[in-house]
Design a protein around this motif. Structure first.
Motif, PDB file in Angstrom:
ATOM      1  N   SER A   1      41.448 -15.861  72.172  1.00 57.87           N
ATOM      2  CA  SER A   1      42.424 -16.583  71.365  1.00 57.87           C
ATOM      3  C   SER A   1      43.119 -15.625  70.406  1.00 57.87           C
ATOM      4  CB  SER A   1      41.733 -17.682  70.565  1.00 57.87           C
ATOM      5  OG  SER A   1      42.650 -18.302  69.684  1.00 57.87           O
TER       6      SER A   1
ATOM      7  N   TYR B   1      50.426 -15.434  62.186  1.00 58.72           N
ATOM      8  CA  TYR B   1      50.669 -16.046  60.890  1.00 58.72           C
ATOM      9  C   TYR B   1      51.726 -15.240  60.149  1.00 58.72           C
ATOM     10  CZ  TYR B   1      46.485 -18.906  61.478  1.00 58.72           C
ATOM     11  OH  TYR B   1      45.573 -19.820  61.931  1.00 58.72           O
TER      12      TYR B   1
ATOM     13  N   PHE C   1      50.709 -20.640  59.625  1.00 59.21           N
ATOM     14  CA  PHE C   1      50.500 -20.607  61.060  1.00 59.21           C
ATOM     15  C   PHE C   1      51.821 -20.636  61.824  1.00 59.21           C
ATOM     16  CE2 PHE C   1      48.560 -21.317  65.053  1.00 59.21           C
ATOM     17  CZ  PHE C   1      49.199 -22.387  65.678  1.00 59.21           C
TER      18      PHE C   1
ATOM     19  N   GLN D   1      49.496 -20.209  68.272  1.00 58.95           N
ATOM     20  CA  GLN D   1      48.180 -19.874  68.785  1.00 58.95           C
ATOM     21  C   GLN D   1      48.231 -19.852  70.305  1.00 58.95           C
ATOM     22  OE1 GLN D   1      45.139 -22.696  69.138  1.00 58.95           O
ATOM     23  NE2 GLN D   1      43.745 -21.167  69.941  1.00 58.95           N
TER      24      GLN D   1
ATOM     25  N   TYR E   1      45.644 -19.313  73.719  1.00 59.85           N
ATOM     26  CA  TYR E   1      44.278 -19.266  74.222  1.00 59.85           C
ATOM     27  C   TYR E   1      44.348 -19.206  75.728  1.00 59.85           C
ATOM     28  CZ  TYR E   1      39.428 -20.551  75.131  1.00 59.85           C
ATOM     29  OH  TYR E   1      38.131 -20.557  75.569  1.00 59.85           O
TER      30      TYR E   1
ATOM     31  N   ARG F   1      48.803 -22.925  72.666  1.00 64.05           N
ATOM     32  CA  ARG F   1      47.954 -24.067  72.303  1.00 64.05           C
ATOM     33  C   ARG F   1      48.392 -24.728  71.004  1.00 64.05           C
ATOM     34  NH1 ARG F   1      44.475 -25.237  76.653  1.00 64.05           N
ATOM     35  NH2 ARG F   1      44.063 -23.232  77.687  1.00 64.05           N
ATOM     36  N   GLY F   2      49.239 -24.049  70.273  1.00 58.05           N
ATOM     37  CA  GLY F   2      49.694 -24.632  69.021  1.00 58.05           C
ATOM     38  C   GLY F   2      50.911 -23.892  68.508  1.00 58.05           C
TER      39      GLY F   2
ATOM     40  N   LEU G   1      50.880 -11.439  60.456  1.00 56.19           N
ATOM     41  CA  LEU G   1      49.477 -11.201  60.740  1.00 56.19           C
ATOM     42  C   LEU G   1      49.102 -11.758  62.103  1.00 56.19           C
ATOM     43  CD1 LEU G   1      48.212 -12.343  57.239  1.00 56.19           C
ATOM     44  CD2 LEU G   1      48.016 -10.015  58.116  1.00 56.19           C
TER      45      LEU G   1
ATOM     46  N   SER H   1      40.015 -14.593  67.820  1.00 53.79           N
ATOM     47  CA  SER H   1      38.813 -15.381  67.596  1.00 53.79           C
ATOM     48  C   SER H   1      38.080 -15.627  68.905  1.00 53.79           C
ATOM     49  CB  SER H   1      39.195 -16.717  66.953  1.00 53.79           C
ATOM     50  OG  SER H   1      38.079 -17.565  66.842  1.00 53.79           O
ATOM     51  N   LEU H   2      36.750 -15.791  68.784  1.00 54.74           N
ATOM     52  CA  LEU H   2      35.947 -16.182  69.937  1.00 54.74           C
ATOM     53  C   LEU H   2      36.062 -17.678  70.182  1.00 54.74           C
ATOM     54  CD1 LEU H   2      32.568 -14.240  69.649  1.00 54.74           C
ATOM     55  CD2 LEU H   2      34.110 -14.266  71.611  1.00 54.74           C
ATOM     56  N   GLY H   3      36.222 -18.439  69.119  1.00 52.97           N
ATOM     57  CA  GLY H   3      36.278 -19.885  69.240  1.00 52.97           C
ATOM     58  C   GLY H   3      36.668 -20.510  67.925  1.00 52.97           C
ATOM     59  N   TRP H   4      36.842 -21.819  67.922  1.00 56.15           N
ATOM     60  CA  TRP H   4      37.405 -22.489  66.755  1.00 56.15           C
ATOM     61  C   TRP H   4      36.539 -22.374  65.526  1.00 56.15           C
ATOM     62  CZ3 TRP H   4      35.075 -26.657  64.274  1.00 56.15           C
ATOM     63  CH2 TRP H   4      33.964 -27.197  64.934  1.00 56.15           C
TER      64      TRP H   4
ATOM     65  N   TYR I   1      38.067 -16.183  62.259  1.00 52.08           N
ATOM     66  CA  TYR I   1      39.217 -15.452  62.746  1.00 52.08           C
ATOM     67  C   TYR I   1      39.192 -14.061  62.131  1.00 52.08           C
ATOM     68  CZ  TYR I   1      41.160 -20.103  63.792  1.00 52.08           C
ATOM     69  OH  TYR I   1      41.375 -21.360  64.275  1.00 52.08           O
ATOM     70  N   THR I   2      39.424 -13.036  62.942  1.00 53.50           N
ATOM     71  CA  THR I   2      39.525 -11.676  62.445  1.00 53.50           C
ATOM     72  C   THR I   2      40.989 -11.291  62.443  1.00 53.50           C
ATOM     73  OG1 THR I   2      37.364 -11.108  63.351  1.00 53.50           O
ATOM     74  CG2 THR I   2      38.821  -9.285  62.751  1.00 53.50           C
ATOM     75  N   PHE I   3      41.467 -10.917  61.280  1.00 51.20           N
ATOM     76  CA  PHE I   3      42.871 -10.569  61.132  1.00 51.20           C
ATOM     77  C   PHE I   3      43.092  -9.072  61.238  1.00 51.20           C
ATOM     78  CE2 PHE I   3      45.191 -14.372  59.805  1.00 51.20           C
ATOM     79  CZ  PHE I   3      44.155 -15.242  59.522  1.00 51.20           C
TER      80      PHE I   3
END
Lengths: 115, 112
Positions: free
Chosen positions: B31, B35, B45, B48, B50, B55-56, B90, B94-97, B101-103
């Motif tokens: 994912s 931002y 945001f 996104q 995935y 997805r968003g 930015l 991420s691995l999952g929700w 989150y790593t920026f």
């Protein structure tokens, strides 16, 4: 519109003191609440996070307190140090299904820890 | 392990131009999100992705677009730049929700 309200906007704390930053949210679908620390010129770095089934989580000097009924959560920094001087953001996320999720951030708190 | 890498780090563009920003996620993260952070505000945001699908989408005009490649890297495109597009962009992976989150350190875009 989903919102996360953060206060105070700025905070000055003496070295060794406790820093407290508060956030409130409206959307009850939020189910993941992280706090981020950001230094000038850098991206936000994840500090600590909590889910709503837990009322408190502690990692080192950082503690999140979570009040689900009041829709509020806060960050406590114990024994604050000058190196903690940064901008702190609370955030919230909700999983919308099909791999869809996003963070909604507060406006940030600029923390200054003075010696 | 390499973190989230973004390029370029700084960029100056003229109003009306187009810009492409690039992001490489942490290995294994499927994912990627984008931002926008205006000075003195929290990140907002934009998109996104995935598994290479959108997805968003946040509340940004159609001048903003993005895509994710088979290796999970991503590009953010902004057309017809406005002065108000000046911001730190930015990328986060991420691995999952609920895995955090790593920026990345962001791309500082200045529109003149």
């Amino acid at each position: 519109q989903q919102q996360v309200k953060q206060s105070p906007q700025s905070l000055i704390v003496q070295k060794g003191g406790i820093s407290i930053i508060n956030c409130a949210y409206e959307n009850t679908a939020f189910d993941y609440f992280p706090w981020y620390q950001q230094f000038p010129g850098k991206g936000p770095a994840l500090l600590i996070a909590i889910r709503p089934d837990v009322s408190e989580k502690k990692e080192g000097r950082f503690t999140i307190s979570f009040n689900k009924s009041a829709k509020q959560f806060s960050l406590h920094i114990m024994d604050s140090q000058p190196g903690d001087s940064a901008t702190y953001f609370c955030a919230a996320s909700a999983y919308s299904g099909a791999g869809s999720y996003q963070l909604t951030f507060g406006k940030g708190t600029k923390l200054s820890v003075i010696p | 392990d390499a973190g989230v890498t973004q390029s370029p780090t700084h960029l100056i563009k003229t109003r009306g131009q187009q810009v492409t920003l690039r992001c490489s996620p942490i290995s294994g993260h499927k994912s990627v999100s984008w931002y926008q952070q205006v000075l003195g505000q929290g990140p907002q945001f934009i998109f996104q992705y995935y598994e290479k699908e959108e997805r968003g989408r946040g509340n940004f005009p159609d001048r903003f677009s993005a895509r994710q490649f088979p290796n999970y890297s991503s590009e953010l495109n902004v057309n017809a730049l406005l002065l108000g597009d000046s911001a730190l962009y930015l990328c986060a992976s991420s691995l999952g929700w609920d895995h955090g989150y790593t920026f990345g350190s962001g791309t500082r875009l200045t529109v003149v």
